[in-house]
Write a protein that holds these residues in place. Structure first.
Motif, PDB file in Angstrom:
ATOM      1  N   SER A  37      -3.729   4.461  -2.138  1.00 28.22           N
ATOM      2  CA  SER A  37      -5.027   4.680  -1.499  1.00 28.22           C
ATOM      3  C   SER A  37      -4.939   5.783  -0.461  1.00 28.22           C
ATOM      4  N   ILE A  97       1.549  -6.470  -6.275  1.00 29.15           N
ATOM      5  CA  ILE A  97       0.504  -5.443  -6.423  1.00 29.15           C
ATOM      6  C   ILE A  97       0.854  -4.235  -5.571  1.00 29.15           C
ATOM      7  N   PRO A 101      -8.069   2.637  -6.866  1.00 30.90           N
ATOM      8  CA  PRO A 101      -9.024   1.869  -7.685  1.00 30.90           C
ATOM      9  C   PRO A 101     -10.459   1.915  -7.187  1.00 30.90           C
ATOM     10  N   GLY A 117       0.836  -1.192   0.000  1.00 26.21           N
ATOM     11  CA  GLY A 117       0.000   0.000   0.000  1.00 26.21           C
ATOM     12  C   GLY A 117       0.874   1.245   0.000  1.00 26.21           C
ATOM     13  N   LEU A 143      -2.300  -0.040  -8.921  1.00 24.22           N
ATOM     14  CA  LEU A 143      -3.671   0.473  -8.898  1.00 24.22           C
ATOM     15  C   LEU A 143      -3.678   1.813  -8.168  1.00 24.22           C
ATOM     16  N   LEU A 164     -11.744  -4.692  -3.939  1.00 19.53           N
ATOM     17  CA  LEU A 164     -10.535  -5.011  -3.176  1.00 19.53           C
ATOM     18  C   LEU A 164     -10.451  -6.497  -2.822  1.00 19.53           C
ATOM     19  N   ILE A 204      -9.133  -8.120  -5.912  1.00 21.99           N
ATOM     20  CA  ILE A 204      -7.699  -7.855  -6.096  1.00 21.99           C
ATOM     21  C   ILE A 204      -6.870  -8.720  -5.140  1.00 21.99           C
ATOM     22  N   LYS A 205      -7.328  -8.842  -3.899  1.00 25.27           N
ATOM     23  CA  LYS A 205      -6.607  -9.669  -2.924  1.00 25.27           C
ATOM     24  C   LYS A 205      -6.597 -11.133  -3.357  1.00 25.27           C
ATOM     25  N   ASP A 242      -8.653   0.464   4.105  1.00 23.70           N
ATOM     26  CA  ASP A 242      -8.357  -0.413   2.968  1.00 23.70           C
ATOM     27  C   ASP A 242      -6.941  -0.978   3.037  1.00 23.70           C
ATOM     28  N   LEU A 300      -0.950  -0.755  -4.314  1.00 25.28           N
ATOM     29  CA  LEU A 300      -2.253  -0.105  -4.169  1.00 25.28           C
ATOM     30  C   LEU A 300      -2.049   1.300  -3.608  1.00 25.28           C
ATOM     31  N   TYR A 348      -5.860  -5.085   3.584  1.00 31.01           N
ATOM     32  CA  TYR A 348      -5.434  -5.889   2.443  1.00 31.01           C
ATOM     33  C   TYR A 348      -3.929  -6.029   2.226  1.00 31.01           C
TER      34      TYR A 348
END
Length: 296
Positions: free
Chosen positions: A216, A212, A185, A52, A182, A198, A201-202, A221, A214, A225
């Motif tokens: 955010s 990945i 997203p 993240g 992302l 989400l 995606i996970k 979130d 992310l 994740y």
């Protein structure tokens, strides 16, 4: 001229998908409006991690991820994908973008074909693949993000916000990237739509071991994740650690306009009132388990 390749962790035998070394980026250089958007960024992104990237507006997070597939070229510094400098003169940027897929914020604005299936076919078709392979990839990608086959012949513009978002993500997945980036997203989606995207995606990350990233603004979130959080502030990496360690710094996060998931504040309040809870839980389930343990 290319600089030396990434060292440290590669020498230990750990394969890095992406390595960023001392990257700076200046918007509008050599003008009175010049602004440093990235300031000496160095990080490593191993294969298979779910990362993240958080920070308030203007912190540099979107600028950073656009460097990772070569959309923006660093003013200074180097970025390596599997050990190769992506800004080297003979490096194939088209190949890079098929390997490092970027889904922009509000990706549905990029939908343009007459129907959903054609839209998802667009990327792999541009790779020069034959029709059978293109269609196989498109069908597989749509299935992965949970788009039912009855929607394949519909215009993408007739879909709901969440469905459009899934189709746009499928369009990138059909390129079969090794890394999926992302950028916000779930922006503009309702809580149910956010959760569905989400979760999908996970699952994708668990099933394929895909790397990945992310981006955010939602602490809930990223807490729910990701495996690792990078906190950006004023173009710099402020923190880079696992979620539990990041959210222990909730006071420092508040100082830069962020914060922590609601469960962090609930557990802190319970601890101050005398309940012997561990305050490192970051998800609702972890917090519920911890409260039950402390009570019983």
């Amino acid at each position: 001229m290319s600089g030396p390749g990434p060292r440290a962790s590669r020498e230990k035998g750990e394969k890095m998908a992406l390595t960023v070394e001392h990257v700076n980026y200046i918007y509008d250089p050599d003008t009175p409006q010049a602004r440093k958007a990235l300031d000496d960024i160095s990080l490593t992104i191993p294969e298979g991690q779910f990362i993240g990237i958080i920070g308030h507006t203007g912190s540099g997070k979107s600028t950073l991820v656009q460097h990772l597939n070569g959309l923006i070229k660093a003013t200074e510094g180097h970025i390596y994908y599997n050990g190769q400098d992506i800004d080297a003169k003979d490096y194939d940027k088209k190949e890079l973008r098929s390997r490092v897929g970027l889904v922009f914020q509000y990706p549905e604005h990029q939908l343009f074909e007459v129907d959903v299936f054609s839209d998802v076919c667009f990327g792999p078709k541009n790779l020069g693949l034959d029709k059978e392979e293109v269609e196989r990839r498109a069908g597989e990608a749509l299935e992965r993000v949970g788009v039912p086959s009855e929607l394949y012949t519909q215009s993408p513009f007739e879909l709901s916000g969440g469905q459009k978002r899934r189709v746009a993500i499928a369009g990138v997945l059909a390129m079969q990237p090794e890394i999926l980036i992302l950028d916000e997203p779930t922006a503009g989606l309702d809580p149910k739509g956010r959760r569905e995207i989400l979760d999908q995606i996970k699952q994708l990350q668990i099933q394929t071991h895909m790397t990945i990233l992310l981006v955010s603004h939602s602490m809930e979130d990223v807490a729910e994740y990701v495996d690792r959080i990078i906190v950006m502030n004023q173009g710099k990496i402020l923190y880079d650690d696992i979620p539990q360690k990041i959210f222990k710094r909730y006071r420092e996060l508040e100082e830069i306009g962020l914060g922590a998931p609601q469960v962090t504040y609930i557990l802190q309040t319970l601890k101050k009132s005398g309940l012997p809870v561990d305050t490192e839980a970051t998800t609702v389930q972890e917090a519920a388990d911890e409260i039950m343990r402390a009570l019983y």
